[in-house]
Design a protein around this motif. Structure first.
Motif, mmCIF file in Angstrom:
data_model
loop_
_atom_site.group_PDB
_atom_site.id
_atom_site.type_symbol
_atom_site.label_atom_id
_atom_site.label_comp_id
_atom_site.label_asym_id
_atom_site.label_seq_id
_atom_site.Cartn_x
_atom_site.Cartn_y
_atom_site.Cartn_z
ATOM 1 N N GLN A 184 0.811 -1.217 0.000
ATOM 2 C CA GLN A 184 0.000 0.000 0.000
ATOM 3 C C GLN A 184 0.847 1.271 0.000
ATOM 4 O O GLN A 184 0.307 2.372 -0.030
ATOM 5 N N LEU A 185 2.180 1.122 0.041
ATOM 6 C CA LEU A 185 3.059 2.283 0.140
ATOM 7 C C LEU A 185 3.616 2.695 -1.214
ATOM 8 O O LEU A 185 3.828 1.862 -2.091
ATOM 9 N N SER A 186 3.879 3.971 -1.344
ATOM 10 C CA SER A 186 4.506 4.499 -2.557
ATOM 11 C C SER A 186 6.002 4.218 -2.509
ATOM 12 O O SER A 186 6.561 3.845 -1.476
ATOM 13 N N SER A 187 6.672 4.448 -3.647
ATOM 14 C CA SER A 187 8.117 4.230 -3.701
ATOM 15 C C SER A 187 8.843 5.170 -2.742
ATOM 16 O O SER A 187 9.857 4.802 -2.136
ATOM 17 N N TYR A 188 8.320 6.385 -2.572
ATOM 18 C CA TYR A 188 8.932 7.339 -1.638
ATOM 19 C C TYR A 188 8.850 6.827 -0.198
ATOM 20 O O TYR A 188 9.829 6.883 0.552
ATOM 21 N N PRO A 353 -10.356 -10.507 -10.053
ATOM 22 C CA PRO A 353 -9.339 -9.454 -10.167
ATOM 23 C C PRO A 353 -9.392 -8.699 -11.481
ATOM 24 O O PRO A 353 -8.753 -7.655 -11.620
ATOM 25 N N GLN A 354 -10.158 -9.207 -12.467
ATOM 26 C CA GLN A 354 -10.258 -8.538 -13.766
ATOM 27 C C GLN A 354 -11.457 -7.596 -13.859
ATOM 28 O O GLN A 354 -11.664 -6.965 -14.894
ATOM 29 N N HIS A 355 -12.241 -7.499 -12.793
ATOM 30 C CA HIS A 355 -13.428 -6.647 -12.816
ATOM 31 C C HIS A 355 -13.182 -5.380 -11.997
ATOM 32 O O HIS A 355 -12.792 -5.445 -10.833
ATOM 33 N N TYR A 356 -13.448 -4.218 -12.617
ATOM 34 C CA TYR A 356 -13.192 -2.925 -11.993
ATOM 35 C C TYR A 356 -14.491 -2.114 -11.993
ATOM 36 O O TYR A 356 -15.346 -2.299 -12.860
ATOM 37 N N ARG A 568 -2.676 -1.895 -8.672
ATOM 38 C CA ARG A 568 -1.590 -2.510 -7.910
ATOM 39 C C ARG A 568 -0.516 -1.546 -7.403
ATOM 40 O O ARG A 568 0.172 -1.835 -6.434
ATOM 41 N N VAL A 569 -0.357 -0.410 -8.067
ATOM 42 C CA VAL A 569 0.727 0.499 -7.689
ATOM 43 C C VAL A 569 0.196 1.567 -6.738
ATOM 44 O O VAL A 569 -0.628 2.399 -7.114
ATOM 45 N N PRO A 570 0.643 1.559 -5.472
ATOM 46 C CA PRO A 570 0.164 2.545 -4.497
ATOM 47 C C PRO A 570 0.502 3.971 -4.931
ATOM 48 O O PRO A 570 1.592 4.251 -5.414
ATOM 49 N N GLY A 571 -0.464 4.850 -4.786
ATOM 50 C CA GLY A 571 -0.236 6.254 -5.103
ATOM 51 C C GLY A 571 -0.349 6.606 -6.569
ATOM 52 O O GLY A 571 -0.318 7.788 -6.929
ATOM 53 N N LYS A 572 -0.497 5.611 -7.444
ATOM 54 C CA LYS A 572 -0.603 5.891 -8.888
ATOM 55 C C LYS A 572 -1.966 6.503 -9.184
ATOM 56 O O LYS A 572 -2.996 6.041 -8.692
ATOM 57 N N GLU A 573 -1.975 7.558 -9.997
ATOM 58 C CA GLU A 573 -3.207 8.246 -10.350
ATOM 59 C C GLU A 573 -3.309 8.435 -11.865
ATOM 60 O O GLU A 573 -2.298 8.420 -12.570
ATOM 61 N N PHE A 574 -4.529 8.600 -12.318
ATOM 62 C CA PHE A 574 -4.809 8.879 -13.731
ATOM 63 C C PHE A 574 -5.565 10.202 -13.797
ATOM 64 O O PHE A 574 -6.602 10.373 -13.145
ATOM 65 N N SER A 575 -5.046 11.140 -14.560
ATOM 66 C CA SER A 575 -5.699 12.446 -14.704
ATOM 67 C C SER A 575 -6.757 12.364 -15.792
ATOM 68 O O SER A 575 -6.434 12.250 -16.977
ATOM 69 N N GLY A 576 -8.011 12.410 -15.389
ATOM 70 C CA GLY A 576 -9.108 12.263 -16.333
ATOM 71 C C GLY A 576 -10.008 13.479 -16.367
ATOM 72 O O GLY A 576 -9.829 14.438 -15.597
ATOM 73 N N LYS A 584 -7.930 2.437 -4.491
ATOM 74 C CA LYS A 584 -7.417 2.216 -3.135
ATOM 75 C C LYS A 584 -7.781 0.838 -2.607
ATOM 76 O O LYS A 584 -7.044 0.227 -1.846
ATOM 77 N N ARG A 585 -8.940 0.336 -2.977
ATOM 78 C CA ARG A 585 -9.358 -0.986 -2.500
ATOM 79 C C ARG A 585 -10.500 -1.510 -3.378
ATOM 80 O O ARG A 585 -11.190 -0.760 -4.061
ATOM 81 N N ASP A 586 -10.671 -2.821 -3.325
ATOM 82 C CA ASP A 586 -11.817 -3.503 -3.954
ATOM 83 C C ASP A 586 -11.943 -3.237 -5.461
ATOM 84 O O ASP A 586 -13.042 -3.289 -6.008
ATOM 85 N N ASN A 587 -10.830 -2.930 -6.132
ATOM 86 C CA ASN A 587 -10.855 -2.652 -7.575
ATOM 87 C C ASN A 587 -11.852 -1.553 -7.947
ATOM 88 O O ASN A 587 -12.400 -1.526 -9.053
ATOM 89 N N THR A 588 -12.067 -0.638 -6.997
ATOM 90 C CA THR A 588 -13.028 0.439 -7.207
ATOM 91 C C THR A 588 -12.302 1.760 -7.381
ATOM 92 O O THR A 588 -11.474 2.143 -6.551
ATOM 93 N N LEU A 589 -12.604 2.453 -8.461
ATOM 94 C CA LEU A 589 -11.962 3.741 -8.738
ATOM 95 C C LEU A 589 -12.495 4.819 -7.808
ATOM 96 O O LEU A 589 -13.714 4.973 -7.638
#
Length: 630
Positions: A184-188, A353-356, A568-576, A584-589
């Protein structure tokens, strides 16, 4: 992070009980003999055992309490477990350190984190056995983990890991919980943890490799071979084959044949058309070879036949929750990666795991506003919402989240229509009471008395959860009911308060109001090759909901190549267009929206502070520790 309670129960029973030096935990033979003499006693019924113990004395009473305690843990009866352990506290022969660890476990699982930590803190000077020390640290870490604080949890998990390594003590689930927290942690955050014992460094370096080489199976395999040579017999070694497989599986979806399920008939057809426009706009920049639009209102059989006939390799939709639910058991859809455009009633029991899930939930905005209020140190918010299911749901969500951070209760007002808005506001601000006092004073004098109505002074922020029309009606009532000499109360609202169509002709008296909104809806917030201008040229009269659905469809197509790593990547975001998207959890955006403010009859984009505050239980624990130190 949610702990796996069943596994934790097994771990507590098998590990914690084994660490006792004074308690005699009943053996199977002992229990068998007792069962022969007491045929009516059910050793799986914790309450019956506890009640039976009340009629006994001495060793017999303690023995029955032990049975009851084990049964309560097995049955996850946490409140009863605490009662049983408190009954054992008065017995001299009991291992009181172990018993208090059980009490902390019971309180944690009753969502009483502060009480559980207080019990664990009281034990710090009494810990002598390595087993007790290890379990003390593990339980402390599990409390922070269950509150969604993986960084704090890892401090204690690593302490427990070091103790177990040095003293040959086993704690089931410890390794799994360390790994879950690290993921759950970022690379930093991982970089800051890459220190300490060999055990800790081994864990952290493995998590860093997993982040760096996501989707690159060959490179990850080489890095893990080097890791294994450096950290021989490390407790994380069991993860290696699994993590290589997961990393390879995280290569982006290479979609060639896309199926889109959307409403193409019935009352929701216009929503389907708005979505279709958004999909087509986004598909212009994609390399998808074929796209198939399917009416989501069809039967399961017809939808499955279409998916099979077109040999699709990715699905977006449906939009309507009932249509998502009806496809929950579809064997065809279960084999296909899918982005649903809503949440499902069965979301938390779904393990595919393939359902979002991508929904424009207003709860995201409520949480965002709440964090800002806490960052600004507002103490007493006033919430105004329509008296309907949506209003009650959002108020309940705010209150539940607020309780994690504050002991004060928000003031809540529900209005039924425009006619009783003024009364609701006046009652909450206690203006009527001020007017009554003025009338009483005037009645005591024959001449005119100069007076000014006062409103209550503890309300320091107002949050409106109404629509655009309701917000425009509420704002003037709030202005006139606040004392003229009182400090101005800041006003906030959700995106429901904003309407591009209404604002184009009437911004009303909304000066100073802050609100959250998706970037697509705000002037000047989206810079994508004139996309907004082209949209307004083609569809100048579309309703607000249709504009928001266009943005949702546009984002969902662009998410296809990003969704695996977002999950899977903690802290990763998509600018939409709909906001900053993350999982963050449960494959939910989850969405983070933009802030805007009405200022001089214009809408201005603003940056507001949203630093996550410390949960209440952490502040209470720190206050207790400070009192002890003083």
């Amino acid at each position: 992070m949610r702990l796996k309670i069943i596994s934790l129960v097994i771990a507590i029973l098998s590990g914690l009980s084994a660490c006792s030096t004074t308690e005699k935990v009943p053996t199977a033979n002992t229990k068998s003999q007792n069962q022969q003499s007491k045929h009516t006693l059910d050793y799986s019924d914790a309450l019956a055992l506890f009640e039976k113990a009340q009629s006994k004395e001495g060793a017999d009473r303690i023995q029955l309490l032990y049975y009851a305690r084990d049964a309560a843990i097995s049955n996850k009866e946490w409140q009863l477990l605490e009662q049983i352990c408190l009954a054992l506290e008065s017995k001299v022969s009991v291992d009181h350190v172990q018993n208090k660890l059980y009490i902390a476990l019971a309180r944690k699982n009753q969502q009483r984190a502060s009480d559980a930590l207080a019990m664990l803190n009281s034990l710090e000077e009494q810990l002598s056995l390595p087993e007790h020390k290890a379990w003390h640290q593990y339980l402390t870490g599990s409390i922070y983990a269950s509150e969604g604080l993986p960084n704090q949890a890892l401090t204690y998990f690593f302490n427990a890991a070091n103790i177990t390594a040095q003293n040959n003590v086993a704690i089931a689930n410890l390794n799994d919980d360390i790994w879950q927290a690290l993921q759950q942690l970022s690379s930093y955050a991982l970089e800051k943890l890459d220190t300490g014992s060999v055990t800790q460094q081994g864990w952290v370096k493995l998590a860093k490799y997993q982040l760096v080489y996501l989707g690159a199976g060959v490179e990850l395999h080489q890095a893990l071979n080097n890791w294994q040579r450096r950290f021989v017999n490390h407790p994380a070694s069991y993860l290696l084959p699994e993590e290589v497989a997961k990393s390879v599986s995280l290569t982006p979806y290479n979609t060639k044949r896309l199926a889109i399920l959307l409403p193409q008939s019935g009352n929701s057809e216009r929503f389907g058309l708005a979505l279709k426009n958004g999909f087509l706009a986004a598909l212009d920049k994609q390399k998808i070879e074929e796209v198939f639009f399917i009416d989501e209102s069809q039967s399961i059989e017809k939808i499955e036949q279409s998916l099979v006939r077109h040999q699709v390799d990715f699905v977006v939709g449906p939009l309507l929750k009932n249509n998502i639910d009806k496809l929950a058991d579809s064997s065809v859809l279960s084999a296909l990666p899918t982005i649903f455009l809503n949440t499902s009633s069965e979301l938390y029991s779904n393990s595919n795991p393939q359902h979002y899930y991508f929904a424009l939930n207003p709860e995201h905005e409520v949480e965002q506003a709440l964090i800002h209020f806490l960052t600004q140190e507002y103490q007493k918010p006033m919430l105004l919402a329509p008296d309907n299911n949506s209003g009650h749901r959002l108020i309940s969500h705010f209150q539940k989240q607020w309780q994690r951070y504050s002991e004060t209760e928000p003031e809540v007002g529900f209005y039924t229509d425009s006619k009783n808005m003024a009364k609701v506001v006046a009652n909450l601000l206690e203006v009527d009471e001020s007017k009554q006092r003025i009338r009483t004073i005037k009645s005591l004098f024959n001449k005119e008395v100069e007076s000014e109505t006062r409103s209550r002074g503890d309300i320091d922020v107002v949050y409106i959860l109404g629509d655009a029309i309701e917000t425009r009606l509420l704002k003037p009532y709030l202005d006139v009911n606040v004392s003229t000499f009182a400090q101005k109360i800041p006003l906030y609202a959700t995106s429901r308060s904003y309407s591009r169509r209404i604002d184009s002709t009437d911004k009303g008296d909304l000066e100073g109001l802050y609100f959250t909104e998706q970037p697509w809806m705000l002037p000047g917030a989206v810079q994508q090759n004139g996309l907004r201008e082209k949209y307004l040229t083609l569809w100048p009269e579309q309703a607000d909901i249709e504009q928001r659905l266009f943005a949702m469809a546009y984002d969902s197509v662009n998410l296809i190549t990003q969704i695996k790593q977002l999950a899977r990547v903690p802290g990763k975001e998509f600018s939409g267009l709909t906001g900053q998207l993350s999982i963050k959890r449960d494959n939910t955006l989850a969405r983070t929206l933009s802030w805007a403010q009405y200022r001089k009859k214009k809408i201005r984009l603003v940056k507001l502070n949203e630093t996550p505050p410390k949960p209440l239980f952490m502040r209470q624990t720190q206050a207790t520790e400070a009192q002890i130190m003083n």
